[in-house]
Design a protein around this motif. Structure first.
Motif, short mmCIF file in Angstrom:
data_model
loop_
_atom_site.label_atom_id
_atom_site.label_comp_id
_atom_site.label_asym_id
_atom_site.label_seq_id
_atom_site.Cartn_x
_atom_site.Cartn_y
_atom_site.Cartn_z
N ALA A 1 0.84 -1.20 0.00
CA ALA A 1 0.00 0.00 0.00
C ALA A 1 0.87 1.25 0.00
O ALA A 1 1.99 1.24 0.52
CB ALA A 1 -0.92 0.00 1.21
N ASP A 2 0.34 2.29 -0.59
CA ASP A 2 1.02 3.59 -0.53
C ASP A 2 0.78 4.25 0.83
O ASP A 2 1.69 4.84 1.42
CB ASP A 2 0.49 4.51 -1.64
N ILE A 3 -0.46 4.17 1.30
CA ILE A 3 -0.85 4.77 2.58
C ILE A 3 -1.52 3.71 3.43
O ILE A 3 -2.42 3.01 2.95
CB ILE A 3 -1.82 5.95 2.36
N ASN B 1 6.83 -5.74 4.62
CA ASN B 1 5.78 -6.50 3.94
C ASN B 1 4.91 -5.61 3.05
O ASN B 1 4.62 -5.97 1.92
CB ASN B 1 4.88 -7.23 4.95
N MET B 2 4.51 -4.48 3.59
CA MET B 2 3.55 -3.63 2.89
C MET B 2 4.20 -2.52 2.06
O MET B 2 3.53 -1.92 1.22
CB MET B 2 2.56 -3.04 3.89
N LYS B 3 5.46 -2.25 2.32
CA LYS B 3 6.20 -1.23 1.56
C LYS B 3 5.49 0.12 1.59
O LYS B 3 5.40 0.84 0.59
CB LYS B 3 6.39 -1.67 0.10
N VAL B 4 5.01 0.49 2.74
CA VAL B 4 4.19 1.69 2.89
C VAL B 4 5.03 2.96 2.76
O VAL B 4 6.15 3.04 3.26
CB VAL B 4 3.48 1.65 4.27
N LYS B 5 4.47 3.94 2.08
CA LYS B 5 5.14 5.23 1.92
C LYS B 5 4.70 6.22 2.99
O LYS B 5 5.45 7.12 3.37
CB LYS B 5 4.83 5.81 0.54
N GLU B 6 3.46 6.10 3.42
CA GLU B 6 2.90 7.02 4.41
C GLU B 6 2.01 6.26 5.37
O GLU B 6 1.19 5.44 4.95
CB GLU B 6 2.12 8.12 3.71
N THR B 7 2.18 6.51 6.66
CA THR B 7 1.39 5.83 7.70
C THR B 7 0.53 6.85 8.42
O THR B 7 1.00 7.92 8.79
CB THR B 7 2.32 5.13 8.72
N ILE B 8 -0.73 6.49 8.61
CA ILE B 8 -1.64 7.31 9.40
C ILE B 8 -2.09 6.49 10.59
O ILE B 8 -2.68 5.41 10.44
CB ILE B 8 -2.85 7.77 8.56
N ILE B 9 -1.79 6.97 11.78
CA ILE B 9 -2.22 6.31 13.01
C ILE B 9 -3.61 6.83 13.35
O ILE B 9 -3.79 8.04 13.56
CB ILE B 9 -1.23 6.58 14.16
N TYR B 10 -4.59 5.94 13.39
CA TYR B 10 -5.97 6.32 13.65
C TYR B 10 -6.57 5.42 14.72
O TYR B 10 -5.82 4.71 15.42
CB TYR B 10 -6.79 6.31 12.35
N HIS B 11 -7.88 5.42 14.86
CA HIS B 11 -8.56 4.64 15.91
C HIS B 11 -8.09 5.11 17.29
O HIS B 11 -7.76 4.32 18.16
CB HIS B 11 -8.31 3.15 15.72
N LEU B 12 -8.05 6.42 17.46
CA LEU B 12 -7.75 7.05 18.75
C LEU B 12 -8.99 7.81 19.21
O LEU B 12 -9.80 8.26 18.39
CB LEU B 12 -6.60 8.05 18.64
N PRO B 13 -9.15 7.99 20.52
CA PRO B 13 -10.23 8.85 21.00
C PRO B 13 -9.96 10.30 20.62
O PRO B 13 -8.82 10.68 20.35
CB PRO B 13 -10.18 8.68 22.53
N SER B 14 -11.00 11.10 20.59
CA SER B 14 -10.81 12.54 20.45
C SER B 14 -10.07 13.05 21.69
O SER B 14 -10.08 12.40 22.75
CB SER B 14 -12.16 13.24 20.32
N PRO B 15 -9.40 14.20 21.60
CA PRO B 15 -8.60 14.68 22.73
C PRO B 15 -9.34 14.70 24.07
O PRO B 15 -8.76 14.33 25.10
CB PRO B 15 -8.21 16.09 22.28
N GLU B 16 -10.60 15.10 24.06
CA GLU B 16 -11.34 15.19 25.32
C GLU B 16 -11.70 13.83 25.92
O GLU B 16 -12.04 13.74 27.10
CB GLU B 16 -12.62 16.02 25.11
N ASP B 17 -11.59 12.76 25.12
CA ASP B 17 -11.94 11.42 25.60
C ASP B 17 -10.73 10.52 25.82
O ASP B 17 -10.89 9.35 26.18
CB ASP B 17 -12.88 10.73 24.59
N ASP B 18 -9.54 11.05 25.64
CA ASP B 18 -8.33 10.22 25.60
C ASP B 18 -7.79 9.95 27.01
O ASP B 18 -6.69 10.36 27.37
CB ASP B 18 -7.27 10.89 24.72
#
Length: 250
Positions: free
Chosen positions: A177-179, A199-216
């Motif tokens: 994947a590219d991203i 394995n995936m040869k990723v060019k860009e990683t986005i870390i997601y599945h986090l709470p919003s700041p007020e819920d973290d």
């Protein structure tokens, strides 16, 4: 005029991808019953269940697995009652209330995959699914579907709650994947980062599945931020998404 393609964070692991006017919503009909993350924004859900707004009448719904913070049957049913959808990839069937009934009711909309676990959604839009176990040991029996969208050559992978199980990724012949969208838990582990790089040869990683700041309350953002600062290699691009509306164009 060529239409711009983009991905936008709805919240949590919910992301909408738009390519040539086709809209794909991933893990976007959910409920945070455990209060560990962040609910679907109330304003967005009020519009969605009436068939209004930018997230109404999406073309495709994709669900990685059956946990309520990725798929919530009451929301799915309400959405389908008010919206038109072309195709659905349900979570693997288990004892989740309402899941089997929903799949039976909308069997005519289930996306059909070929022997390589690939499907053509629309012209220039391909979907590949790769299924392995959930990252949490107590949920190893819950299959997690990873999705890769090939959008006229730009490949986006959504790993959801996948385990950093290198053997599974090693056996998968084609899941580059590219991203790549990954959880902070996945990126935190050396095996997870190695999968992205080797394995995936990723060019860009986005870390997601986090709470919003007020819920973290578990400080996931700080952990992700610390991991990026410590482990990102020269030339690697890593972003952290924890607020609705964060987006990327490609």
């Amino acid at each position: 005029m060529e239409q711009k393609s983009y991905a936008v964070l709805v919240s949590n692991a919910g992301v909408v991808v738009v390519h040539k006017g086709v809209r794909i919503l991933l893990d976007g009909l959910y409920k945070d019953l455990g209060k560990n993350f962040t609910d679907l924004p109330e304003w967005a859900w009020k519009l969605m269940k009436k068939g209004k707004g930018e997230l109404a009448n999406v073309d495709y719904l994709l669900f990685s697995h059956s946990h309520y913070d990725h798929y919530y049957s009451p929301y799915f049913n309400d959405y389908m009652a008010a919206n038109e959808v072309k195709g659905i990839c349900f979570p693997p069937i288990d004892e989740t209330p309402g899941l089997a009934a929903a799949e039976a009711e909308f069997a005519d909309k289930i996306i059909e995959f070929d022997k390589n676990n690939e499907a053509i959604l629309d012209q220039g839009i391909k979907l590949k699914v790769f299924t392995t176990r959930h990252v949490d040991k107590q949920y190893y029996d819950v299959p997690n579907q990873c999705f890769r969208l090939d959008l006229d050559g730009t490949k986006l992978a959504f790993l959801s709650d996948v385990d950093y199980f290198e053997e599974a990724f090693g056996e998968e012949e084609d899941f580059t994947a590219d991203i790549a969208f990954v959880t902070p838990i996945f990126y935190n582990h050396p095996k997870g980062r190695r999968i992205l790089r080797e394995n995936m040869k990723v060019k860009e990683t986005i870390i997601y599945h986090l709470p919003s700041p007020e819920d973290d309350r578990f400080m996931y953002f700080k952990m992700a931020q610390r991991d990026v600062e410590k482990n990102a290699q020269a030339g690697e691009k890593v972003l952290i998404w924890n607020e609705s509306g964060q987006n990327i164009s490609f």
